[in-house]
Design a protein around this motif. Structure first.
Motif, mmCIF file in Angstrom:
data_model
loop_
_atom_site.group_PDB
_atom_site.id
_atom_site.type_symbol
_atom_site.label_atom_id
_atom_site.label_comp_id
_atom_site.label_asym_id
_atom_site.label_seq_id
_atom_site.Cartn_x
_atom_site.Cartn_y
_atom_site.Cartn_z
ATOM 1 N N ARG A 214 14.088 -20.504 3.564
ATOM 2 C CA ARG A 214 13.358 -20.037 2.385
ATOM 3 C C ARG A 214 14.185 -19.021 1.585
ATOM 4 N N SER A 217 16.312 -20.597 -1.174
ATOM 5 C CA SER A 217 15.555 -20.992 -2.371
ATOM 6 C C SER A 217 15.177 -19.777 -3.201
ATOM 7 N N LYS A 218 14.731 -18.717 -2.527
ATOM 8 C CA LYS A 218 14.320 -17.514 -3.257
ATOM 9 C C LYS A 218 15.494 -16.866 -3.984
ATOM 10 N N SER A 221 16.156 -18.833 -7.228
ATOM 11 C CA SER A 221 15.043 -18.986 -8.175
ATOM 12 C C SER A 221 14.588 -17.666 -8.786
ATOM 13 N N SER A 222 15.017 -16.542 -8.233
ATOM 14 C CA SER A 222 14.500 -15.251 -8.688
ATOM 15 C C SER A 222 15.340 -14.613 -9.794
ATOM 16 N N SER A 239 13.149 -25.496 -4.691
ATOM 17 C CA SER A 239 12.186 -24.510 -4.203
ATOM 18 C C SER A 239 11.346 -25.112 -3.092
ATOM 19 N N CYS A 241 7.814 -25.525 -0.865
ATOM 20 C CA CYS A 241 6.381 -25.585 -1.139
ATOM 21 C C CYS A 241 5.645 -25.620 0.195
ATOM 22 N N THR A 251 15.784 -29.214 0.542
ATOM 23 C CA THR A 251 16.557 -27.981 0.713
ATOM 24 C C THR A 251 17.618 -28.156 1.787
#
Length: 563
Positions: A214, A217-218, A221-222, A239, A241, A251
């Protein structure tokens, strides 16, 4: 006549205020009061329309600077100013100076009260529907069709207790209401998600692995600045889900396929440290360390094949035109595929690939054990535990497939076998599952003919068999075959096509709107999600009256209720 006059006087007794009848001044006062109430209601209706528009569009109401000298006083005040330009009466009320006792309705308190009033109207409407009982609502809707009790042949939900409970769930209550053939099927896509999420979480290191996954992805995306760097190296991390585990497969696959590019992107960030903040540098350093960590990359290689195959199965199970026979066959293919991974050869290939990817292939002999956070990881035991847990969970959760063995009666791949030996056990299964629907003797004869006919042998699926029956105009000659084909095509395998969820919270509580109260956030989410309820009430001309009643519950400086 006198009798009717007396009856009318009795019915209207108490409906008229004696004071207003006798006193002209009291009557005039009432008229003035009601006129003021009408004006107040009209003004409040404009305010409500502004709030409804912004909330439905998920736009922020307040501005950073709402002072009189500000160039942008927020969407709510600016929208009201647009209303004022086309309505002089509204403009005079809106121009009331702040700090006076006159009501303008632009303050944050008034915004919250209006939002809460709208949210309460939606809650009351939902509560009234729930009070009717969900199963009763479904039954009422179904009873509007002819012979619905016999024609409802299945019901599919996810694992919510209110739906699948054997005592008080919707599925059991519907059967109690006379829908005896409405057999419950647990959504296959939801069960597959449970298999992947629950079967491996107790395996040492796996839960930590997905938590680390995770983080990748964070990180991307941030920040748009981070994204631009990753785009330079042709890297895109999907991302995650929570409700769709197929996103994890994307991912994992992205990290494996773009491994070198990903390392180069993190290295580029660390090499230009003067351009980045401390948080970004710390995260980039940690994630780069994970890419060089044997255990992390071992799990990437372990789950890559499994999740990629599961992702393909998810795509199939989410198809609206999916029949249960095809879905079951693809599920069995997935189980056989996972069984094929349970080999020493496959485990050794994963070890070699992992050692190669962390650039230690020449000098590194992967240890059978590694200490991670105080626990010993035995790679071989861990690998086979993951495979065994997934297989055991698949067989356990999908064990009910045998109840629908009669689907093989129209398996085009078995027509030759069934022509030599008719599968009476499948026919018995059909009779037990759906008693009284089929005339079995006729169905057996029709199926025997289907198995030996050359035209039907050329068909590739149930759908093509049905098309051929209509093309050859055999529907009246083979009615039971038509009936069983319709049954097989009707029974649903999954409910995900009806559950396309979206994250309203992420759109409402954005980075610039992170300080709102819980009550305001709940009401905004309710308005955004339940737009259809507001539209229905508006079409019935009830919306603004209902909102006004909720708004007027609190003491107000203005009068909103008629005398």
């Amino acid at each position: 006549m006198s009798h009717l006059s007396s009856y009318k006087d009795l019915k209207t007794f108490g409906q008229y205020d004696i004071v207003t009848v006798i006193s002209e001044s009291a009557k005039l006062e009432k008229q003035l009061h009601n006129k003021a109430v009408e004006e107040n209601r009209q003004y409040l209706k404009h305010l409500t329309n502004a709030v409804l528009y912004l909330c439905k569009q998920e736009l922020p109401l307040r501005g950073h600077d709402e002072g009189s000298d500000s160039l942008n006083r927020g969407n709510y005040r600016e929208l009201l100013q647009c209303f004022a330009e086309i309505d002089s009466v509204f403009a005079s009320r809106l121009s009331t100076k702040e700090g006076t006792k006159q009501f303008s309705g632009v303050s944050s308190t008034m915004q919250n009260d209006l939002i809460q009033a709208i949210g309460n109207v939606i809650s009351d409407e939902i509560r009234s529907e729930v009070d009717k009982a969900l199963a009763g609502v479904i039954a009422t809707a179904l009873n509007s069709f002819n012979d619905a009790t016999d024609k409802l042949v299945s019901q599919t939900y996810d694992g919510a207790a209110v739906l699948v409970g054997t005592l008080n769930g919707v599925q059991s209550k519907l059967r109690d209401k006379g829908f005896k053939h409405a057999h419950f099927i647990h959504c296959y896509a939801h069960k597959l998600k449970l298999v992947l999420s629950k079967s491996t979480e107790k395996v040492s290191g796996v839960k930590m692995f997905f938590s680390q996954l995770r983080s990748f992805s964070k990180f991307t995306s941030s920040s748009t600045k981070r994204k631009s760097v990753f785009r330079q190296f042709n890297v895109s991390i999907p991302s995650l889900c929570e409700t769709r585990w197929c996103y994890r497969s994307r991912t994992v696959s992205s990290i494996k396929l773009l491994y070198e590019n990903l390392k180069n992107a993190f290295t580029s960030i660390l090499d230009s440290s003067e351009k980045w903040d401390e948080d970004t540098l710390c995260q980039a350093d940690n994630l780069l360390a994970k890419l060089n960590d044997f255990t992390f990359m071992f799990f990437i290689n372990c789950f890559d094949n499994i999740l990629s195959q599961a992702g393909k199965l998810f795509d199939i199970l989410q198809c609206k035109l999916l029949d249960i026979k095809y879905g079951q066959s693809k599920l069995n293919d997935f189980i056989h595929c996972v069984e094929g991974y349970r080999k020493d050869e496959h485990y050794e290939n994963i070890l070699r690939d992992t050692a190669a990817v962390v650039e230690q292939a020449d000098e590194f002999d992967p240890p059978p054990r590694k200490k991670v956070r105080g626990a010993q990881i035995d790679y071989k035991i861990t690998y086979f535990t993951i495979i065994d847990n997934i297989l055991m969970s698949l067989r356990e959760r999908f064990s009910g497939m045998q109840e629908y063995a009669f689907f093989e009666l129209l398996d085009v791949n078995k027509f030759e076998e069934f022509a030599n030996s008719f599968p009476m056990q499948h026919m018995d299964c059909l009779k037990n599952k759906y008693p009284g629907i089929f005339y079995c003797k006729s169905l057996v004869n029709e199926l025997k003919y289907t198995y030996i006919d050359s035209d039907f042998k050329k068909c590739k699926s149930i759908n093509t068999i049905l098309e051929l029956l209509y093309k050859l105009e055999l529907t009246s000659a083979m009615p039971e075959t038509i009936k069983i084909i319709k049954l097989l095509l009707t029974i649903p395998l999954t409910s995900v096509a009806n559950e396309r969820s979206f994250s309203t919270l992420d759109r409402i509580r954005s980075y610039l709107r992170s300080t709102m109260s819980q009550e305001r956030l709940s009401s905004l989410a309710r308005i955004s999600i339940e737009k259809s309820i507001l539209n229905d009430l508006d079409n019935k001309k009830e919306l603004h009256d209902r909102i006004l009643q909720e708004f007027a519950i609190k003491p107000r400086r203005l009068e909103f209720m008629y005398k």
